[in-house]
Design an enzyme around this catalytic site. Structure first.
Site, PDB file in Angstrom:
ATOM      1  N   LYS A  98       0.846  -1.195   0.000  1.00 47.04           N
ATOM      2  CA  LYS A  98       0.000   0.000   0.000  1.00 47.04           C
ATOM      3  C   LYS A  98       0.886   1.251   0.000  1.00 47.04           C
ATOM      4  O   LYS A  98       1.719   1.413   0.900  1.00 47.04           O
ATOM      5  CB  LYS A  98      -0.866   0.027   1.257  1.00 47.04           C
ATOM      6  CG  LYS A  98      -2.049  -0.909   1.188  1.00 47.04           C
ATOM      7  CD  LYS A  98      -3.123  -0.486   2.161  1.00 47.04           C
ATOM      8  CE  LYS A  98      -4.401  -1.283   2.011  1.00 47.04           C
ATOM      9  NZ  LYS A  98      -4.383  -2.459   1.167  1.00 47.04           N
ATOM     10  N   ASP A 132      -1.178  -1.737  -4.346  1.00 46.32           N
ATOM     11  CA  ASP A 132      -2.614  -1.686  -4.061  1.00 46.32           C
ATOM     12  C   ASP A 132      -3.168  -0.302  -4.397  1.00 46.32           C
ATOM     13  O   ASP A 132      -2.424   0.677  -4.478  1.00 46.32           O
ATOM     14  CB  ASP A 132      -2.872  -1.934  -2.566  1.00 46.32           C
ATOM     15  CG  ASP A 132      -2.557  -3.369  -2.157  1.00 46.32           C
ATOM     16  OD1 ASP A 132      -2.262  -4.192  -3.039  1.00 46.32           O
ATOM     17  OD2 ASP A 132      -2.610  -3.655  -0.946  1.00 46.32           O
ATOM     18  N   MET A 133      -4.478  -0.237  -4.555  1.00 45.15           N
ATOM     19  CA  MET A 133      -5.132   1.068  -4.752  1.00 45.15           C
ATOM     20  C   MET A 133      -5.977   1.373  -3.514  1.00 45.15           C
ATOM     21  O   MET A 133      -6.768   0.551  -3.085  1.00 45.15           O
ATOM     22  CB  MET A 133      -6.009   1.044  -6.004  1.00 45.15           C
ATOM     23  CG  MET A 133      -6.527   2.402  -6.406  1.00 45.15           C
ATOM     24  SD  MET A 133      -5.214   3.582  -6.786  1.00 45.15           S
ATOM     25  CE  MET A 133      -4.762   3.119  -8.456  1.00 45.15           C
ATOM     26  N   ARG A 182      -4.180  -5.280 -11.923  1.00 41.18           N
ATOM     27  CA  ARG A 182      -5.046  -6.209 -11.206  1.00 41.18           C
ATOM     28  C   ARG A 182      -6.384  -5.477 -11.011  1.00 41.18           C
ATOM     29  O   ARG A 182      -6.473  -4.488 -10.303  1.00 41.18           O
ATOM     30  CB  ARG A 182      -4.464  -6.570  -9.851  1.00 41.18           C
ATOM     31  CG  ARG A 182      -5.377  -7.500  -9.053  1.00 41.18           C
ATOM     32  CD  ARG A 182      -5.253  -7.260  -7.564  1.00 41.18           C
ATOM     33  NE  ARG A 182      -4.033  -7.783  -7.027  1.00 41.18           N
ATOM     34  CZ  ARG A 182      -3.356  -7.181  -6.040  1.00 41.18           C
ATOM     35  NH1 ARG A 182      -3.760  -6.050  -5.541  1.00 41.18           N
ATOM     36  NH2 ARG A 182      -2.268  -7.710  -5.570  1.00 41.18           N
ATOM     37  N   LYS A 185     -13.143  -4.772  -7.773  1.00 35.36           N
ATOM     38  CA  LYS A 185     -14.351  -3.935  -7.805  1.00 35.36           C
ATOM     39  C   LYS A 185     -14.147  -2.653  -7.007  1.00 35.36           C
ATOM     40  O   LYS A 185     -14.649  -1.604  -7.368  1.00 35.36           O
ATOM     41  CB  LYS A 185     -15.534  -4.727  -7.246  1.00 35.36           C
ATOM     42  CG  LYS A 185     -15.988  -5.824  -8.203  1.00 35.36           C
ATOM     43  CD  LYS A 185     -17.322  -6.415  -7.812  1.00 35.36           C
ATOM     44  CE  LYS A 185     -17.656  -7.592  -8.710  1.00 35.36           C
ATOM     45  NZ  LYS A 185     -18.881  -8.299  -8.307  1.00 35.36           N
ATOM     46  N   ALA A 187     -12.979  -1.388  -2.658  1.00 31.64           N
ATOM     47  CA  ALA A 187     -13.355  -1.774  -1.295  1.00 31.64           C
ATOM     48  C   ALA A 187     -13.720  -0.605  -0.385  1.00 31.64           C
ATOM     49  O   ALA A 187     -14.091  -0.834   0.762  1.00 31.64           O
ATOM     50  CB  ALA A 187     -12.196  -2.548  -0.668  1.00 31.64           C
ATOM     51  N   THR A 229     -11.097 -10.969  -8.055  1.00 31.69           N
ATOM     52  CA  THR A 229     -12.523 -11.023  -7.701  1.00 31.69           C
ATOM     53  C   THR A 229     -12.903 -12.422  -7.229  1.00 31.69           C
ATOM     54  O   THR A 229     -12.255 -13.409  -7.605  1.00 31.69           O
ATOM     55  CB  THR A 229     -13.418 -10.619  -8.901  1.00 31.69           C
ATOM     56  OG1 THR A 229     -14.800 -10.680  -8.503  1.00 31.69           O
ATOM     57  CG2 THR A 229     -13.221 -11.506 -10.125  1.00 31.69           C
ATOM     58  N   ARG A 291     -13.277  -3.889   6.120  1.00 29.02           N
ATOM     59  CA  ARG A 291     -13.625  -3.848   4.688  1.00 29.02           C
ATOM     60  C   ARG A 291     -14.055  -5.238   4.206  1.00 29.02           C
ATOM     61  O   ARG A 291     -14.940  -5.359   3.363  1.00 29.02           O
ATOM     62  CB  ARG A 291     -12.437  -3.321   3.857  1.00 29.02           C
ATOM     63  CG  ARG A 291     -12.135  -1.843   4.124  1.00 29.02           C
ATOM     64  CD  ARG A 291     -11.255  -1.226   3.049  1.00 29.02           C
ATOM     65  NE  ARG A 291      -9.899  -1.682   3.080  1.00 29.02           N
ATOM     66  CZ  ARG A 291      -8.923  -1.131   3.821  1.00 29.02           C
ATOM     67  NH1 ARG A 291      -9.175  -0.084   4.577  1.00 29.02           N
ATOM     68  NH2 ARG A 291      -7.712  -1.617   3.780  1.00 29.02           N
ATOM     69  N   ARG A 292     -13.458  -6.306   4.774  1.00 27.32           N
ATOM     70  CA  ARG A 292     -13.869  -7.670   4.394  1.00 27.32           C
ATOM     71  C   ARG A 292     -15.293  -7.938   4.892  1.00 27.32           C
ATOM     72  O   ARG A 292     -16.083  -8.585   4.221  1.00 27.32           O
ATOM     73  CB  ARG A 292     -12.922  -8.735   4.979  1.00 27.32           C
ATOM     74  CG  ARG A 292     -11.466  -8.630   4.581  1.00 27.32           C
ATOM     75  CD  ARG A 292     -11.177  -8.857   3.112  1.00 27.32           C
ATOM     76  NE  ARG A 292     -11.478  -7.800   2.177  1.00 27.32           N
ATOM     77  CZ  ARG A 292     -10.721  -6.725   1.935  1.00 27.32           C
ATOM     78  NH1 ARG A 292      -9.609  -6.549   2.564  1.00 27.32           N
ATOM     79  NH2 ARG A 292     -11.104  -5.825   1.037  1.00 27.32           N
TER      80      ARG A 292
END
Ligand SMILES: Cc1cc2nc3c(=O)[nH]c(=O)nc-3n(C[C@H](O)[C@H](O)[C@H](O)COP(=O)(O)OP(=O)(O)OC[C@H]3O[C@@H](n4cnc5c(N)ncnc54)[C@H](O)[C@@H]3O)c2cc1C
Length: 309
Positions: A98, A132-133, A182, A185, A187, A229, A291-292
């Site tokens: 990150k 990561d975004m 990558r 969708k 998060a 995904t 977030r999960r």
């Protein structure tokens, strides 16, 4: 967005909850479903259980928005050591980092230098670096550092979020420069002005982006297309599209998170798809775990059940 999802995402960003939530014993117990343990060795042990099924790992040490350089530099040193240990162990396991854990909030250039250190070490070790975004205000800076890194190293990819209206433009620019993508969708909690809110529209946008990623003519050498995904019907649609475009089953690379859709991970790998599983570890797991839960609010039952287990 459901009320439960919004509430969980709000909790994930709450400063007090970020430092206190993970001390709750029942939350600690419930997180194990998604995170095998807090140490690098826990991650390596979990990765070993996937290897017999032809599934390799991606790893991330959880943490975000570090507030000083000693922390950002320590994270960089941790990843350098981890990349070396993976090389010494002779396993396939790619880092995913990150930017705000490497100092993006403090200074973009110094964060870029930390990323260069990691990309260079990964290159020397025959590894690949994923970026990561994070939330939408970081997208420009993240794409900028990823693109500049790619100019120096050919083993770099970045995450793109299909919920962002802008993602097709970003994808085409990244693809033309050979930066790996990558596609996920997305998060985070984002307003309608920047992100698609309805699931059906989001899934359509994901598929349109996926089709663009698979276009053979548009792919310069070195472009790596990955689909991050757990949406099985969407994966089947992408695979059917790829087959029509003449790609072999292994040509569609799918990344999933540890603990989610386990049976499907095995089924896809057995059917010839390239499957990798991202395994997270570290002590700063609370916002990531929220977030999960937000992705599937039914997961809150895990937390409630662990209260009584
Ligand atoms: C490898 C990887 C890297 C990622 N990196 C980023 C990143 O850098 N930035 C970012 O914004 N997001 C990232 N994400 C998260 C991503 O944006 C989504 O939030 C997440 O993958 C859920 O969306 P989905 O595509 O699985 O589809 P959904 O439509 O949300 O889910 C499809 C189905 O998968 C199952 N499922 C999904 N999530 C869960 C869950 N948490 N628990 C149990 N079942 C679940 C459910 O059965 C659900 O019906 C990443 C995801 C993956 C797999």
């Amino acid at each position: 967005m459901s009320v439960m999802r919004s509430a969980l995402l709000a909790v994930s960003e709450n400063r007090w909850m970020r430092s206190h939530g993970q001390k709750l014993w029942f939350v600690k117990r419930a997180v194990r479903w998604f995170m095998p343990g807090e140490t690098f060795d826990d991650m390596i042990a979990a990765a070993a259980t996937l290897r017999p099924f032809g599934i390799h790992a991606i790893f991330t040490r959880l943490g975000e928005n570090v507030a000083d350089w000693s922390e950002a530099d320590a994270v960089t040193a941790h990843y350098v050591d981890a990349i070396d240990r993976i090389k010494a162990a002779g396993i396939i396991c790619e880092p995913s980092v990150k930017p705000t854990q490497l100092g993006l909030d403090l200074d973009r250039e110094r964060c870029f230098q930390n990323l260069c250190t990691l990309a260079s070490r990964a290159k020397d070790c025959g590894n690949y670096l994923w970026i990561d975004m994070e939330q939408s205000p970081y997208v420009d800076a993240t794409i900028d550092v990823a693109t500049r890194l790619r100019a120096q190293f050919d083993n770099v990819g970045v995450c793109l979020q299909a919920y962002l209206h802008r993602s097709m433009d970003d994808l085409l620019a990244l693809r033309s420069r050979g930066v790996g993508v990558r596609l996920v969708k997305g998060a985070y909690m984002e307003p309608a002005a920047v992100a698609i809110q309805a699931k059906s529209a989001l899934d359509e946008h994901y598929f349109a982006l996926a089709a663009a990623m698979l276009e053979p003519s548009g792919r310069p050498a070195g472009f790596r297309a990955v689909f991050g995904t757990h949406d099985i019907p969407l994966i089947a649609r992408i695979q059917a599209h790829a087959e029509r475009a003449g790609l072999a089953p292994g040509g569609v690379e799918i990344h999933m998170l540890f603990g989610i859709q386990r049976a499907e991970q095995l089924r896809l790998a057995a059917s010839g798809a390239t499957v990798r599983v991202l395994i997270a570890y570290g002590t700063f797991w609370f916002p990531w775990y929220m977030r999960r839960l937000a992705e599937r609010p039914a997961n809150v039952w895990f937390v409630i059940k662990s209260l009584f287990a």
